[in-house]
Structure formats: C-alpha cells, structure tokens
Design a protein around this motif. Structure first.
Motif, short mmCIF file in Angstrom:
data_model
loop_
_atom_site.label_atom_id
_atom_site.label_comp_id
_atom_site.label_asym_id
_atom_site.label_seq_id
_atom_site.Cartn_x
_atom_site.Cartn_y
_atom_site.Cartn_z
N ILE A 230 4.07 -3.66 -6.57
CA ILE A 230 3.99 -2.94 -5.30
C ILE A 230 4.74 -1.62 -5.42
O ILE A 230 5.81 -1.55 -6.03
CB ILE A 230 4.60 -3.79 -4.16
N GLU A 231 4.17 -0.59 -4.82
CA GLU A 231 4.75 0.76 -4.91
C GLU A 231 5.32 1.19 -3.56
O GLU A 231 4.61 1.19 -2.55
CB GLU A 231 3.68 1.74 -5.38
N PHE A 232 6.60 1.55 -3.57
CA PHE A 232 7.27 2.09 -2.40
C PHE A 232 7.47 3.59 -2.62
O PHE A 232 8.01 4.00 -3.65
CB PHE A 232 8.64 1.44 -2.19
N ALA A 233 7.06 4.41 -1.65
CA ALA A 233 7.37 5.84 -1.72
C ALA A 233 8.84 6.05 -1.35
O ALA A 233 9.44 5.22 -0.66
CB ALA A 233 6.48 6.61 -0.76
N VAL A 234 9.42 7.14 -1.83
CA VAL A 234 10.80 7.49 -1.49
C VAL A 234 10.77 8.62 -0.47
O VAL A 234 10.12 9.65 -0.69
CB VAL A 234 11.59 7.92 -2.73
N GLU A 235 11.43 8.43 0.65
CA GLU A 235 11.41 9.42 1.73
C GLU A 235 11.94 10.77 1.25
O GLU A 235 13.00 10.87 0.63
CB GLU A 235 12.27 8.94 2.89
N GLY A 236 11.18 11.82 1.51
CA GLY A 236 11.61 13.17 1.21
C GLY A 236 11.58 13.56 -0.24
O GLY A 236 12.07 14.63 -0.61
N GLU A 239 8.72 10.87 -5.42
CA GLU A 239 9.07 9.77 -6.30
C GLU A 239 8.56 8.46 -5.70
O GLU A 239 8.40 8.35 -4.48
CB GLU A 239 10.59 9.66 -6.49
N THR A 240 8.33 7.49 -6.56
CA THR A 240 7.96 6.16 -6.08
C THR A 240 8.80 5.12 -6.82
O THR A 240 9.32 5.38 -7.91
CB THR A 240 6.47 5.86 -6.32
N ILE A 241 8.92 3.96 -6.22
CA ILE A 241 9.61 2.83 -6.83
C ILE A 241 8.61 1.69 -6.94
O ILE A 241 8.03 1.27 -5.94
CB ILE A 241 10.82 2.38 -5.98
N ARG A 242 8.41 1.21 -8.17
CA ARG A 242 7.50 0.08 -8.38
C ARG A 242 8.30 -1.19 -8.59
O ARG A 242 9.29 -1.20 -9.34
CB ARG A 242 6.57 0.32 -9.57
N PHE A 309 16.06 6.35 1.45
CA PHE A 309 15.20 5.32 2.03
C PHE A 309 13.86 5.26 1.31
O PHE A 309 13.33 6.28 0.87
CB PHE A 309 14.96 5.61 3.52
N ALA A 310 13.35 4.03 1.20
CA ALA A 310 11.98 3.81 0.71
C ALA A 310 11.08 3.58 1.91
O ALA A 310 11.54 3.16 2.98
CB ALA A 310 11.94 2.61 -0.23
N ILE A 311 9.81 3.84 1.72
CA ILE A 311 8.82 3.66 2.80
C ILE A 311 8.02 2.41 2.51
O ILE A 311 7.39 2.29 1.45
CB ILE A 311 7.88 4.88 2.91
N HIS A 312 8.04 1.47 3.45
CA HIS A 312 7.26 0.24 3.32
C HIS A 312 5.79 0.59 3.18
O HIS A 312 5.24 1.33 4.00
CB HIS A 312 7.49 -0.64 4.55
N PRO A 313 5.11 0.09 2.15
CA PRO A 313 3.74 0.55 1.89
C PRO A 313 2.72 0.15 2.96
O PRO A 313 1.69 0.81 3.09
CB PRO A 313 3.41 -0.10 0.55
N LEU A 314 2.98 -0.91 3.72
CA LEU A 314 2.02 -1.33 4.74
C LEU A 314 2.47 -0.97 6.15
O LEU A 314 1.69 -0.44 6.94
CB LEU A 314 1.77 -2.85 4.64
N LYS A 318 11.05 2.55 7.31
CA LYS A 318 12.03 2.99 6.32
C LYS A 318 12.96 1.83 5.99
O LYS A 318 13.46 1.15 6.90
CB LYS A 318 12.85 4.16 6.85
N VAL A 319 13.20 1.61 4.71
CA VAL A 319 14.16 0.59 4.28
C VAL A 319 15.15 1.24 3.33
O VAL A 319 14.76 2.06 2.49
CB VAL A 319 13.46 -0.62 3.61
N PRO A 320 16.44 0.93 3.46
CA PRO A 320 17.45 1.58 2.62
C PRO A 320 17.32 1.19 1.15
O PRO A 320 16.91 0.08 0.83
CB PRO A 320 18.77 1.10 3.21
N ILE A 321 17.68 2.12 0.29
CA ILE A 321 17.68 1.88 -1.15
C ILE A 321 19.12 1.66 -1.59
O ILE A 321 19.99 2.50 -1.35
CB ILE A 321 17.07 3.06 -1.93
N TRP A 322 19.35 0.53 -2.23
CA TRP A 322 20.66 0.18 -2.75
C TRP A 322 20.62 0.14 -4.27
O TRP A 322 19.54 0.08 -4.87
CB TRP A 322 21.10 -1.20 -2.23
#
Length: 500
Positions: A230-236, A239-242, A309-314, A318-322
C-alpha cells in the motif's frame, strides 16, 4: 575369563581394517547402494564429545546398512574455510593454510583412533583448490542466470580493525576483537538471489518427513505472507511511503505510519525541525546494533515523531509519521502502517506515546462498533467504522479483497506475496574462503573469470595483521589482465561465505 581391555586390541584391529580396505567401496550396479554423510568437522582444534556423539551415530547407520547388503559410501572431510583459522593466523603469526592442515592432521588421528568405518580414500577438504573450483563454477552459473549480483548493502563495520563483522561477532554493539563501537556501513556486496526458489522450498517441505516442529521452523524461515503493498503519500512532499501488510482489512484503522530510523525518508522529514535531534539520537542508538540484536530487543519499543503526515490512500485522512526502533530498513519496505486497535505491537506503542486507537473490526457480527478496545483484537472480524460505502460488514477474505481492489482502482496498492527469506549475502572481506571469480575492469565493468581459468586460487603472499582484507595486500592476486579486453584490471577480493 580374562577382562576385556579394548586398548589391548583396538589398534591392531583398526590397522587390519585399514590394510584390508574393508570399508572402501566401489560402485556395483548389481548391489543396492546407500550414502551416509554427516556434518564435516571444522578443524579448529581437537575433537570433542559432540564429534564423538555425531560420528558414532553415523557409523552405526553405515555398519547396519553394510550388514543389510548395501554398498555404503561413507566419506569423511573437513569444513576447513572460515574465520577461526584466520584469527589464529593473526594471533600466532602463521598462515591459515598451515594452521588448518596441522589441526586436520590432529583430528584425523583422533577420528581414526575411534575406529569409525570411513572410506578415507574419499577425503574432501573445502580449502583444496580442486574442491572450491566447483564453488566458483556454481557461482558463475548463478551469474549467467541472473541469480548472483552485486549491490550496496549495510554491514557491521569495525573501524579500528578495518573489517566487516558477522552478527555473531558483535557483542552489545561492540567488536569482539577490539571492543570498539560497531557501525552499520554501506558496502558493495555479492548476493545469491535464493528468494527465486522460495515457493519451491516451501512446497518441498511437503515431500520430506520432517518432524512437525522442524517443518514449522523451516516454514517460518521461508516466511510466506499473502497481503497487500500500500502506498501512502506524504503531505507537502513529492514522496510516498510503501508498506506491506497481511491485513489490508484493517487499513481504515491506521492512526500512524512508522519508519525505520535508517529509512532514507526519515532524515528528510526531520531535517531542520525540532524533531531532528531526537531522530538522530534514536538513529545513532540502533545503527551500532547488529540486526540480530535489534530483533532480539524489539520488545523495548522506542519512537520519535517526525512532525510530518502521511495521507491515507482511501479516506484521505492525515496520519502522523513516526520513527520506531522496532522497524528495520532491510525488512520488507522499512516502513509499516500502524493499526493499534488490531495489532499488539502497535497497541503497546500507541499506549506509550498517547496515539489514538481506532476500532475497525468487531469479533462477532452483532458487536458494537463503538465499544472501547482494552487490548488489541488481532483475529479476523467484521469491518466497521470505515466511513466509506461498501466495506462495513465485510469479513475475512472478502474484506481483504475489497480493500485491495479499491487500492488497485486508484493505483495506490495491490495484492502481493511477501517472503521473510532474503537474498543470501555471500561476500566476506576475509582471506580464508573461496575467492569470488570476478574481475573488475575500468572498460568492461564486471567480468566473470573464464571457466578454463578456474580455480582462482588463494595466494600465499598475504599479510595477516588484523587490519582489513588480507587479499588486498597481495599484488600478485589483485593485479590481473582483463580476459575480455586485455587491459590491466583488478580481481575481486571478497571471498564466499563458508556455507556456499
């Protein structure tokens, strides 16, 4: 009757066996055959009771099969490459070859005195060039098929010793030899892509009569996991996080995303922010630990926020990145989606750092979607609280499939299979091992040694001072002519892991 004193007769009988060649065997197509092979000893010193136990069992089997009419091939050999001989050479000021041969002679005498029924004509030793030429031949075949490759990878590095350390040589983050701090360092390494055989290895377990506990250990080592990437976009940021998960049905319960401290994105997210110092401290803490020690200490969870923050794909939330010490960059994607409501590790982490916990599954169909979670509920359940049409009420595989399909429709994920088994890093920056048959040419790049030039033999003109790779001290070994273009080139100085 006089007392039986074995010492009075054993040696004479053993000599009679040797003189008559009673345990020597030749192939006879009319006779049934049996091959008896034990783990070969490592010639690091003298025999011990573990050797006696192991070889007594094999000897009993070999003798039984002979009595049953089988022609028994029962060889002996020595697993003679490896670090102990090289370390002994450093300590004694000798050469690994001489130390190994000395120890082999001692162990051979002791094994023969035990009276084991080996065919000693068939002795093999892994440091014999005519033996390890076949290691090199197999490597070249792997290379031809794209199964051997070179890339940068993190290794345990001791700066004072200028050498790579195996995980077992790192004690509490320090070098076993000089006690200096060990760091993770990126170096060019050779790999065998054994992951290509993952399914075949797993299927093969069904054809072998292993005890169930042994079979389970093998299955866990191979580690097949069906799930979704699953791919999460990074706010602003562009970049993406898989992430990989076996539980896409819990996607709507993600309340944070966790990166490994050494994940390439982690430093970017905290650079110049109030969180940079905390990230750096966590990064420096884990970077000196071996992968083995990190896995062992996963119960001691630590984390730092990134402020990003990451963006929930569905859902688009916004969810925080730790950043967390329980995520390892070399495992999977080096990032995980955290669902504290339905994962024990994430639940503990969320409780520790006061991160929201959300219920998105109920364990019985008529349970309340609003009931508070006292602990993580990790079993399959019915989807609730998705906030989107078409998901609530789905269960198990139907729930997983629906989420995967939704992700695929928007290009944010897909169903996939993940494996715990990873490519085998075979490079060792050591002398006492099989030389990797590769030549590096400025014009031609990586050039395999032609088969008719095998074996590539270890040189004797090396220096053993505990500093770096001894092979690099041998000009006769390193400086060669490229077999492709005829120009000066350099030989690969890594040797193979002893288990190749």
């Amino acid at each position: 009757m006089s007392d039986y004193i074995p010492q009075n007769t054993e040696e004479s009988w053993q000599k009679a066996w040797e003189d008559s060649g009673i345990f020597n065997v030749e192939y006879n197509e009319n006779n049934p055959t049996f091959y008896c092979l034990e783990m070969y000893p490592y010639p690091s010193g003298k025999m011990h009771m573990g050797h006696v136990r192991n070889y007594s069992i094999g000897d009993a089997v070999a003798r039984y099969k002979r009595l049953m009419g089988f022609d028994v091939l029962y060889p002996m050999g020595f697993d003679s490459f490896g670090m102990p001989a090289e370390n002994a050479a450093i300590e004694e000021g000798g050469h690994p070859h001489d130390i190994t041969e000395r120890n082999m002679a001692s162990i051979t005498e002791q094994i023969k005195r035990m009276g084991f029924s080996y065919d000693w004509r068939r002795l093999v030793k892994s440091h014999d060039p005519q033996y390890y030429r076949w290691n090199q031949w197999f490597f070249l075949k792997f290379l031809e098929k794209g199964l051997a490759y070179q890339e940068f990878a993190p290794v345990n590095w001791c700066e004072p010793c200028s050498t790579v350390l195996a995980n077992e040589q790192v004690k509490a983050g320090r070098c076993w030899r000089c006690n200096a701090p060990v760091i993770q360092k990126g170096m060019s390494q050779w790999f065998l892509d054994i992951t290509k055989y993952a399914q075949e290895l797993l299927d093969g377990l069904e054809t072998i009569s292993f005890p169930e506990n042994v079979k389970a250990l093998q299955q866990d080592w191979i580690g097949k996991s069906e799930g979704a990437e699953i791919e999460f976009a990074v706010e602003g940021m562009d970049e993406t996080i898989r992430v990989f998960t076996t539980r896409p049905d819990t996607l709507f319960g993600v309340t944070f995303v966790t990166l490994a401290p050494e994940h390439e994105l982690a430093e970017k997210l905290v650079a110049g922010t109030q969180y940079e110092a905390d990230w750096k401290a966590l990064h420096n803490e884990i970077i000196v630990m071996s992968e083995f020690d990190r896995i062992k200490n996963m119960g001691k969870k630590k984390g730092v926020p990134t402020g990003a923050f990451a963006i929930h794909p569905l859902s688009g939330e916004k969810v925080p990145i730790w950043v967390g010490n329980f995520v390892i960059a070399s495992y999977g994607t080096g990032a995980v989606m955290a669902v504290p409501g339905h994962d024990e590790r994430d639940f503990d982490f969320a409780k520790k750092y006061d991160i929201p916990i959300k219920r998105v599954l109920v364990m019985t169909e008529d349970d309340s979607a609003d009931s508070e979670l006292e602990e993580a509920e990790c079993d399959l359940g019915w989807m609730v609280n998705s906030g989107m049409d078409g998901f609530d009420g789905l269960y198990g595989d139907d729930a997983k499939s629906a989420v995967c399909q939704a992700l695929e429709n928007i290009g944010a994920g897909n169903s996939t299979i993940n494996w715990k088994i990873r490519p085998w890093l075979i490079s060792r920056q050591r002398y006492w091992g099989t030389p990797i048959p590769i030549i590096h040419c400025d014009s031609c790049g990586v050039v395999p040694v032609p088969e008719d030039q095998l074996p590539v033999e270890l040189p004797r003109d090396v220096v053993f001072d505990g500093k770096g790779n001894p092979l690099e001290s041998s000009e006769s070994f390193c400086n060669v002519i490229c077999p492709k273009c005829g120009e000066p080139a350099r030989r690969e100085t890594d040797t193979m892991d002893t288990f190749v």
